[in-house]
Design an enzyme around this catalytic site. Structure first.
Site, PDB file in Angstrom:
ATOM      1  N   LYS A   9       0.823  -1.244   0.575  1.00 39.06           N
ATOM      2  CA  LYS A   9       0.263   0.066  -0.247  1.00 39.06           C
ATOM      3  C   LYS A   9       0.815   1.125  -0.121  1.00 39.06           C
ATOM      4  O   LYS A   9       2.271   0.922   0.454  1.00 39.06           O
ATOM      5  CB  LYS A   9      -0.742  -0.097   0.847  1.00 39.06           C
ATOM      6  CG  LYS A   9      -1.890  -0.903   0.840  1.00 39.06           C
ATOM      7  CD  LYS A   9      -2.893  -1.073   2.649  1.00 39.06           C
ATOM      8  CE  LYS A   9      -3.747  -1.919   2.713  1.00 39.06           C
ATOM      9  NZ  LYS A   9      -5.336  -2.298   3.816  1.00 39.06           N
ATOM     10  N   TYR A  49     -12.657  -1.896  -3.534  1.00 32.47           N
ATOM     11  CA  TYR A  49     -12.918  -2.088  -2.578  1.00 32.47           C
ATOM     12  C   TYR A  49     -14.527  -1.691  -2.423  1.00 32.47           C
ATOM     13  O   TYR A  49     -15.271  -1.306  -1.075  1.00 32.47           O
ATOM     14  CB  TYR A  49     -12.565  -0.584  -1.123  1.00 32.47           C
ATOM     15  CG  TYR A  49     -10.550  -1.706  -1.250  1.00 32.47           C
ATOM     16  CD1 TYR A  49     -10.733  -2.349  -0.100  1.00 32.47           C
ATOM     17  CD2 TYR A  49      -9.839  -0.419  -1.053  1.00 32.47           C
ATOM     18  CE1 TYR A  49      -9.453  -2.663   0.343  1.00 32.47           C
ATOM     19  CE2 TYR A  49      -8.334  -0.908  -0.762  1.00 32.47           C
ATOM     20  CZ  TYR A  49      -8.232  -2.043  -0.081  1.00 32.47           C
ATOM     21  OH  TYR A  49      -7.195  -2.163  -0.382  1.00 32.47           O
ATOM     22  N   PHE A  57     -15.465   3.661   7.337  1.00 32.98           N
ATOM     23  CA  PHE A  57     -14.081   3.570   6.640  1.00 32.98           C
ATOM     24  C   PHE A  57     -13.436   4.136   4.985  1.00 32.98           C
ATOM     25  O   PHE A  57     -12.722   4.975   4.763  1.00 32.98           O
ATOM     26  CB  PHE A  57     -12.681   3.037   7.360  1.00 32.98           C
ATOM     27  CG  PHE A  57     -13.142   1.718   7.020  1.00 32.98           C
ATOM     28  CD1 PHE A  57     -12.976   0.711   5.667  1.00 32.98           C
ATOM     29  CD2 PHE A  57     -14.025   0.944   8.006  1.00 32.98           C
ATOM     30  CE1 PHE A  57     -13.230  -0.304   5.098  1.00 32.98           C
ATOM     31  CE2 PHE A  57     -14.323  -0.316   7.362  1.00 32.98           C
ATOM     32  CZ  PHE A  57     -13.428  -1.161   6.057  1.00 32.98           C
ATOM     33  N   ARG A 102       2.054  -6.809   8.140  1.00 34.38           N
ATOM     34  CA  ARG A 102       1.529  -5.699   9.544  1.00 34.38           C
ATOM     35  C   ARG A 102       2.598  -5.316  10.699  1.00 34.38           C
ATOM     36  O   ARG A 102       2.333  -4.086  10.767  1.00 34.38           O
ATOM     37  CB  ARG A 102       0.087  -5.793   9.851  1.00 34.38           C
ATOM     38  CG  ARG A 102      -0.406  -5.663   8.200  1.00 34.38           C
ATOM     39  CD  ARG A 102      -1.630  -5.837   7.931  1.00 34.38           C
ATOM     40  NE  ARG A 102      -2.497  -6.166   7.295  1.00 34.38           N
ATOM     41  CZ  ARG A 102      -3.467  -6.148   6.744  1.00 34.38           C
ATOM     42  NH1 ARG A 102      -4.525  -6.929   7.145  1.00 34.38           N
ATOM     43  NH2 ARG A 102      -4.572  -5.393   5.877  1.00 34.38           N
ATOM     44  N   ASN A 112      -1.991   0.352   6.292  1.00 35.45           N
ATOM     45  CA  ASN A 112      -1.631  -1.162   7.180  1.00 35.45           C
ATOM     46  C   ASN A 112      -1.169  -1.888   6.115  1.00 35.45           C
ATOM     47  O   ASN A 112      -0.565  -2.900   6.425  1.00 35.45           O
ATOM     48  CB  ASN A 112      -3.298  -1.999   7.663  1.00 35.45           C
ATOM     49  CG  ASN A 112      -4.135  -2.761   6.865  1.00 35.45           C
ATOM     50  OD1 ASN A 112      -3.977  -1.362   5.678  1.00 35.45           O
ATOM     51  ND2 ASN A 112      -5.092  -2.931   7.479  1.00 35.45           N
ATOM     52  N   HIS A 115      -1.981  -5.260   1.077  1.00 36.50           N
ATOM     53  CA  HIS A 115      -3.600  -5.648   1.181  1.00 36.50           C
ATOM     54  C   HIS A 115      -3.425  -7.348   0.938  1.00 36.50           C
ATOM     55  O   HIS A 115      -2.391  -7.918  -0.116  1.00 36.50           O
ATOM     56  CB  HIS A 115      -4.362  -4.847   0.111  1.00 36.50           C
ATOM     57  CG  HIS A 115      -5.478  -5.588  -0.478  1.00 36.50           C
ATOM     58  ND1 HIS A 115      -6.914  -5.990   0.071  1.00 36.50           N
ATOM     59  CD2 HIS A 115      -5.901  -6.981  -1.551  1.00 36.50           C
ATOM     60  CE1 HIS A 115      -7.373  -7.123  -0.971  1.00 36.50           C
ATOM     61  NE2 HIS A 115      -6.827  -7.530  -1.079  1.00 36.50           N
ATOM     62  N   GLU A 126      -8.918 -10.059  -7.725  1.00 38.33           N
ATOM     63  CA  GLU A 126      -8.418  -8.958  -7.860  1.00 38.33           C
ATOM     64  C   GLU A 126      -7.025  -9.126  -8.322  1.00 38.33           C
ATOM     65  O   GLU A 126      -6.457  -8.465  -9.284  1.00 38.33           O
ATOM     66  CB  GLU A 126      -7.977  -8.901  -6.566  1.00 38.33           C
ATOM     67  CG  GLU A 126      -9.227  -8.791  -5.176  1.00 38.33           C
ATOM     68  CD  GLU A 126      -8.839  -9.080  -4.236  1.00 38.33           C
ATOM     69  OE1 GLU A 126      -7.956  -9.225  -3.771  1.00 38.33           O
ATOM     70  OE2 GLU A 126      -9.411  -8.246  -3.554  1.00 38.33           O
TER      71      GLU A 126
HETATM   72  O1  CDP Z   1      -7.328  -5.781   4.516  1.00 43.14           O
HETATM   73  P1  CDP Z   1      -7.705  -6.181   5.100  1.00 43.14           P
HETATM   74  O2  CDP Z   1      -8.713  -7.846   4.633  1.00 43.14           O
HETATM   75  O3  CDP Z   1      -6.906  -6.716   6.818  1.00 43.14           O
HETATM   76  O4  CDP Z   1      -9.016  -5.496   6.373  1.00 43.14           O
HETATM   77  P2  CDP Z   1     -10.790  -5.244   5.534  1.00 43.14           P
HETATM   78  O5  CDP Z   1     -11.429  -5.369   6.600  1.00 43.14           O
HETATM   79  O6  CDP Z   1     -10.863  -5.475   4.222  1.00 43.14           O
HETATM   80  O7  CDP Z   1     -10.886  -3.588   5.286  1.00 43.14           O
HETATM   81  C1  CDP Z   1      -9.829  -3.170   4.120  1.00 43.14           C
HETATM   82  C2  CDP Z   1      -9.318  -2.662   4.501  1.00 43.14           C
HETATM   83  O8  CDP Z   1      -9.659  -1.182   4.876  1.00 43.14           O
HETATM   84  C3  CDP Z   1      -8.143  -2.644   5.384  1.00 43.14           C
HETATM   85  O9  CDP Z   1      -6.591  -3.367   5.721  1.00 43.14           O
HETATM   86  C4  CDP Z   1      -7.710  -1.128   6.402  1.00 43.14           C
HETATM   87  O10 CDP Z   1      -6.536  -0.247   5.300  1.00 43.14           O
HETATM   88  C5  CDP Z   1      -8.916  -0.544   5.684  1.00 43.14           C
HETATM   89  N1  CDP Z   1      -9.747  -0.434   7.313  1.00 43.14           N
HETATM   90  C6  CDP Z   1      -9.935   0.834   8.049  1.00 43.14           C
HETATM   91  O11 CDP Z   1      -9.636   1.217   7.594  1.00 43.14           O
HETATM   92  N2  CDP Z   1     -10.898   0.878   9.240  1.00 43.14           N
HETATM   93  C7  CDP Z   1     -11.801  -0.202   9.540  1.00 43.14           C
HETATM   94  N3  CDP Z   1     -11.954  -0.269  10.738  1.00 43.14           N
HETATM   95  C8  CDP Z   1     -11.467  -1.127   8.527  1.00 43.14           C
HETATM   96  C9  CDP Z   1     -10.537  -1.557   7.614  1.00 43.14           C
HETATM   97 MG    MG Z   2      -9.971  -8.125   3.251  1.00 37.98          MG
END
Ligand code: CDP
Ligand code: MG
Length: 141
Positions: A9, A49, A57, A102, A112, A115, A126
């Site tokens: 990222k 996304y 978010f 991470r 973070n 992805h 993807e």
């Molecule tokens: O990336 P991952 O699959 O672990 O998490 P996700 O639940 O699919 O969320 C996608 C991305 O959204 C995360 O990797 C974070 O960059 C962001 N995110 C955030 O900013 N705040 C949250 N509460 C949850 C996710």
């Molecule tokens: Mg995810």
């Protein structure tokens, strides 16, 4: 062996951690099958996304993901999807296990570092989002 998609990222590219993250993943048993640097348009980030479009978010995430270059890559490993999820650690780096990407490189829950696809079906979609068949080095998958 199977395939998954990772994206380094904008935070990790900007901090100069991309090479270390790629090395970490290679040392962890992932083989890089395709890789490039690109910058997502607003429309691309929104589409990538889209599953999160109702989440609070979402707008901030899209802004972050378009804030600088990213490095998408196709990785191969045994059970690549769960293997990469394990290697990157929890979404919030405060919860990410020691030695995960991470844990080592993420700044915050949003910024973070990386992805990873969360299912084989999403991995296929993807990978197709970022790479054409001819960019994937003759893989059949
Ligand atoms: O990336 P991952 O699959 O672990 O998490 P996700 O639940 O699919 O969320 C996608 C991305 O959204 C995360 O990797 C974070 O960059 C962001 N995110 C955030 O900013 N705040 C949250 N509460 C949850 C996710
Ligand atoms: Mg995810």
């Amino acid at each position: 062996m199977s395939l998954t998609l990772a994206i380094i990222k904008p935070d990790a590219v900007a901090s100069g951690s991309a090479g270390k993250i790629i090395a970490h993943l290679e040392e962890g048993g992932f083989e890089v099958h395709a890789l490039r640097m690109t910058r997502l348009s607003l429309a691309q980030a929104r589409e990538f996304y889209a599953a999160h479009s109702e989440r609070p978010f979402y707008d901030s995430l899209v802004e972050f993901m378009t804030s600088g270059p990213v490095i998408p890559m196709v990785l191969e490993a045994d059970d690549a999807v769960p293997a990469l999820r394990g290697a990157i650690g929890a979404t919030d780096p405060a919860d990410a296990a020691e030695g995960t990407v991470r844990n080592l490189y993420a700044e915050s829950k949003e910024r973070n570092a990386i992805h990873a696809s969360d299912s084989d079906e999403n991995a296929r979609a993807e990978i197709g989002f970022f790479f054409s068949t001819h960019e994937r080095l003759g893989l059949s998958g």
